[in-house]
Design a protein around this motif. Structure first.
Motif, PDB file in Angstrom:
ATOM      1  N   UNK A  75       9.503  19.842   1.316  1.00 59.12           N
ATOM      2  CA  UNK A  75       8.093  19.176   1.356  1.00 59.12           C
ATOM      3  C   UNK A  75       8.222  17.693   1.267  1.00 59.12           C
ATOM      4  N   UNK A  76       7.677  17.109   2.376  1.00 57.24           N
ATOM      5  CA  UNK A  76       7.645  15.630   2.434  1.00 57.24           C
ATOM      6  C   UNK A  76       6.369  14.959   2.590  1.00 57.24           C
ATOM      7  N   UNK A  77       6.228  14.241   3.632  1.00 60.10           N
ATOM      8  CA  UNK A  77       4.803  13.584   4.051  1.00 60.10           C
ATOM      9  C   UNK A  77       4.889  12.154   3.813  1.00 60.10           C
TER      10      UNK A  77
ATOM     11  N   UNK B 151       0.876  -1.165   0.000  1.00 62.32           N
ATOM     12  CA  UNK B 151      -0.030   0.102   0.031  1.00 62.32           C
ATOM     13  C   UNK B 151       0.999   1.399  -0.070  1.00 62.32           C
ATOM     14  N   UNK B 152       2.332   1.280   0.548  1.00 59.64           N
ATOM     15  CA  UNK B 152       2.820   2.428   0.537  1.00 59.64           C
ATOM     16  C   UNK B 152       4.378   2.030   0.841  1.00 59.64           C
ATOM     17  N   UNK B 153       5.250   3.002   0.068  1.00 59.15           N
ATOM     18  CA  UNK B 153       6.621   2.665   0.487  1.00 59.15           C
ATOM     19  C   UNK B 153       7.552   4.087   0.706  1.00 59.15           C
ATOM     20  N   UNK B 154       8.692   3.865   1.051  1.00 55.19           N
ATOM     21  CA  UNK B 154       9.309   5.043   1.299  1.00 55.19           C
ATOM     22  C   UNK B 154      10.040   5.359  -0.236  1.00 55.19           C
ATOM     23  N   UNK B 155       9.885   4.743  -1.045  1.00 52.98           N
ATOM     24  CA  UNK B 155      10.508   5.033  -2.460  1.00 52.98           C
ATOM     25  C   UNK B 155       9.366   5.041  -3.346  1.00 52.98           C
TER      26      UNK B 155
ATOM     27  N   UNK C 266       3.374   4.957 -10.486  1.00 50.70           N
ATOM     28  CA  UNK C 266       2.125   5.269 -10.628  1.00 50.70           C
ATOM     29  C   UNK C 266       1.778   6.985 -10.170  1.00 50.70           C
ATOM     30  N   UNK C 267       2.911   7.588  -9.535  1.00 50.62           N
ATOM     31  CA  UNK C 267       2.780   9.042  -9.339  1.00 50.62           C
ATOM     32  C   UNK C 267       3.297   9.527 -10.584  1.00 50.62           C
ATOM     33  N   UNK C 268       4.357   9.234 -11.271  1.00 48.23           N
ATOM     34  CA  UNK C 268       4.600   9.720 -12.573  1.00 48.23           C
ATOM     35  C   UNK C 268       3.127   9.692 -13.637  1.00 48.23           C
ATOM     36  N   UNK C 269       2.512   8.495 -13.531  1.00 48.35           N
ATOM     37  CA  UNK C 269       1.327   8.429 -14.596  1.00 48.35           C
ATOM     38  C   UNK C 269       0.468   9.580 -14.140  1.00 48.35           C
ATOM     39  N   UNK C 270       0.087   9.894 -13.049  1.00 47.47           N
ATOM     40  CA  UNK C 270      -0.865  10.808 -12.761  1.00 47.47           C
ATOM     41  C   UNK C 270      -0.495  12.114 -12.912  1.00 47.47           C
ATOM     42  N   UNK C 271       0.688  12.346 -12.688  1.00 45.34           N
ATOM     43  CA  UNK C 271       1.419  13.852 -12.762  1.00 45.34           C
ATOM     44  C   UNK C 271       1.426  14.089 -14.302  1.00 45.34           C
TER      45      UNK C 271
ATOM     46  N   UNK D 244       2.074  10.726  -2.332  1.00 48.77           N
ATOM     47  CA  UNK D 244       2.252  10.081  -3.656  1.00 48.77           C
ATOM     48  C   UNK D 244       2.067   8.685  -3.146  1.00 48.77           C
ATOM     49  N   UNK D 245       1.315   8.071  -2.230  1.00 48.10           N
ATOM     50  CA  UNK D 245       1.404   6.702  -1.926  1.00 48.10           C
ATOM     51  C   UNK D 245       0.342   6.079  -3.269  1.00 48.10           C
TER      52      UNK D 245
END
Length: 450
Positions: free
Chosen positions: A310-312, A93-97, A101-106, A316-317
């Protein structure tokens, strides 16, 4: 077809909701975990949702015009998202790397929204606005912002100042914002110039007086909390020109209003932002926020020692990225056109009904968003949207009528919205219920329509 509810003051029985609220009061301040939950007298606890409808824990079914505050543009339980997320969860469900998927939505957002050249993902609309303001400050080297009275931009001190209106005028008429909460730091108001939406002269005075200190103008292109006010073309044109002349960045808060067209609300109204914030519909039903804008401005987030860190943990999960991508891909030009036509049809029918029956109501909104006002003349400013006690009582009765007698969840004092899961029959039913209310309600406490 909507269920026909029994008629009465407390027509629907909700013993399980009442029991859950009793339990909730023992563990939550006020019994709930969001200030936006409607208590009348207790909240409705939902058990499930499918398409345009939801069902509560007591088995009552409702047409949903809230859609989690405009988030669920495809309605509830959207199958493509549910199937993709189910498969994804088995992979993690989530990673530190980062993930692909985040590139595709961006890439999708950059391709669609003219003002967006690069993106950073966060978890909420509040975060998106907060980081957009920080980015504007870092880029310009200035600290102050302009924002407009009555507009909602999340829970960041500088973004909140003035969302409840203004107190006595300061150096520029209407610049002392009302604090959003008790104990808010008074100094936050020193860097916030609160002006009136659509007031061209006020905008010119405010910028002229404070230009040397202004980092950004924060604007919702059609302020939802302030009443879904229609932006005046001359106001938007002047804002564009003055911001460029004085080197002030424009932040378009489209967390809610991105749903107004395939390319968003700024393009629809001619606004030319340097930064844009998004959320709600771009997460496919999961937590998300995004800051986008010109590459040279977004560069403040880059490098080993960025001007704006800016982190969190959950930014971008993969779940939000995959759900958002699928939901946005399904929002084609054709789907936006269909939502636009349904919205026009509904708003037109509501307005026609109020005029035909000579009732003191007006309707604001655009595309798939609308709001009913208990006022004979459509409000043009935030001050005009403020309701008297009689008007509040009338709107509460309208909301109850929709919910208790006809099984429709109509938000009180907020934007209502349509979803792609709705049909023409749903739209006609909403208009029909509104007409029934106008025919039966006693308007003696409201000013008659002139």
């Amino acid at each position: 077809m909507l269920p026909e509810m029994a008629v009465g003051t407390a027509a629907l029985k909700r013993p399980r909701s009442a029991d859950l609220y009793h339990r909730g009061r023992a563990v939550f301040p006020g019994g709930v975990t969001r200030a936006t939950i409607e208590l009348d007298p207790e909240p409705i606890y939902l058990a499930s949702g499918s398409g345009a409808y939801v069902e509560d824990v007591d088995g009552n079914r409702f047409l949903d015009l809230n859609n989690n505050f405009t988030t669920l543009i495809h309605g509830h339980g959207y199958a493509p998202v549910a199937e993709a997320v189910g498969a994804l969860l088995r992979q993690g469900s989530c990673f530190s790397n980062p993930t692909q998927h985040e590139i595709a939505l961006a890439e999708l957002l950059i391709d669609r929204i003219p003002a967006v050249e690069q993106v950073r993902f966060v978890n909420t609309g509040t975060e998106a606005v907060m980081f957009a303001i920080k980015a504007a400050r870092a880029y310009t080297g200035r600290s102050a912002i302009i924002r407009f009275s009555g507009c909602y931009h999340g829970s960041y001190d500088w973004a909140e100042t003035g969302q409840n209106g203004v107190t006595a005028p300061g150096g520029v008429p209407g610049t002392i914002g009302v604090a959003a909460y008790a104990g808010a730091p008074a100094q936050s108001a020193d860097d916030v110039v609160v002006l009136e939406f659509n007031d061209v002269e006020g905008l010119e005075r405010g910028i002229k007086r404070h230009a040397d200190h202004l980092a950004a103008i924060l604007i919702d292109p059609m302020p939802s909390r302030a009443g879904l006010l229609q932006p005046l073309p001359k106001f938007i044109k002047r804002l564009n020109a003055l911001s460029k002349r004085h080197g002030i960045l424009v932040i378009a808060d489209e967390v809610l209003n991105l749903r107004q067209s395939f390319r968003g609300a700024s393009r629809r109204y001619g606004l030319e932002p340097d930064l844009l914030t998004a959320g709600k519909i771009i997460g496919g039903g999961f937590p998300i926020g995004a800051i986008g804008g010109r590459a040279e401005v977004m560069a403040v987030f880059a490098g080993d020692g960025p001007l704006v860190p800016q982190g969190g943990t959950f930014s971008a999960n993969p779940v939000s990225m995959v759900a958002g991508l699928i939901a946005m891909q399904a929002l084609t030009h054709e789907e936006f056109d269909r939502l636009e036509l349904m919205g026009q049809r509904l708003c037109g029918n509501l307005r026609d009904c109020a005029a035909r029956l000579d009732r003191p109501f007006s309707v604001s909104g655009a595309a798939s968003l609308f709001r009913i006002h208990p006022k004979p003349v459509l409000p043009q400013t935030y001050a005009e949207t403020r309701m008297s006690e009689a008007e509040k009582a009338c709107m509460q009765d309208l909301t109850r009528f929709f919910r208790e007698r006809r099984g429709i969840l109509l938000p009180f004092g907020a934007a209502a919205c349509l979803s792609t899961a709705m049909t023409d029959q749903d739209i006609d039913q909403v208009a029909s219920v509104f007409e029934q209310f106008l025919k039966t309600y006693d308007f003696k406490d409201l000013e008659p329509k002139s």
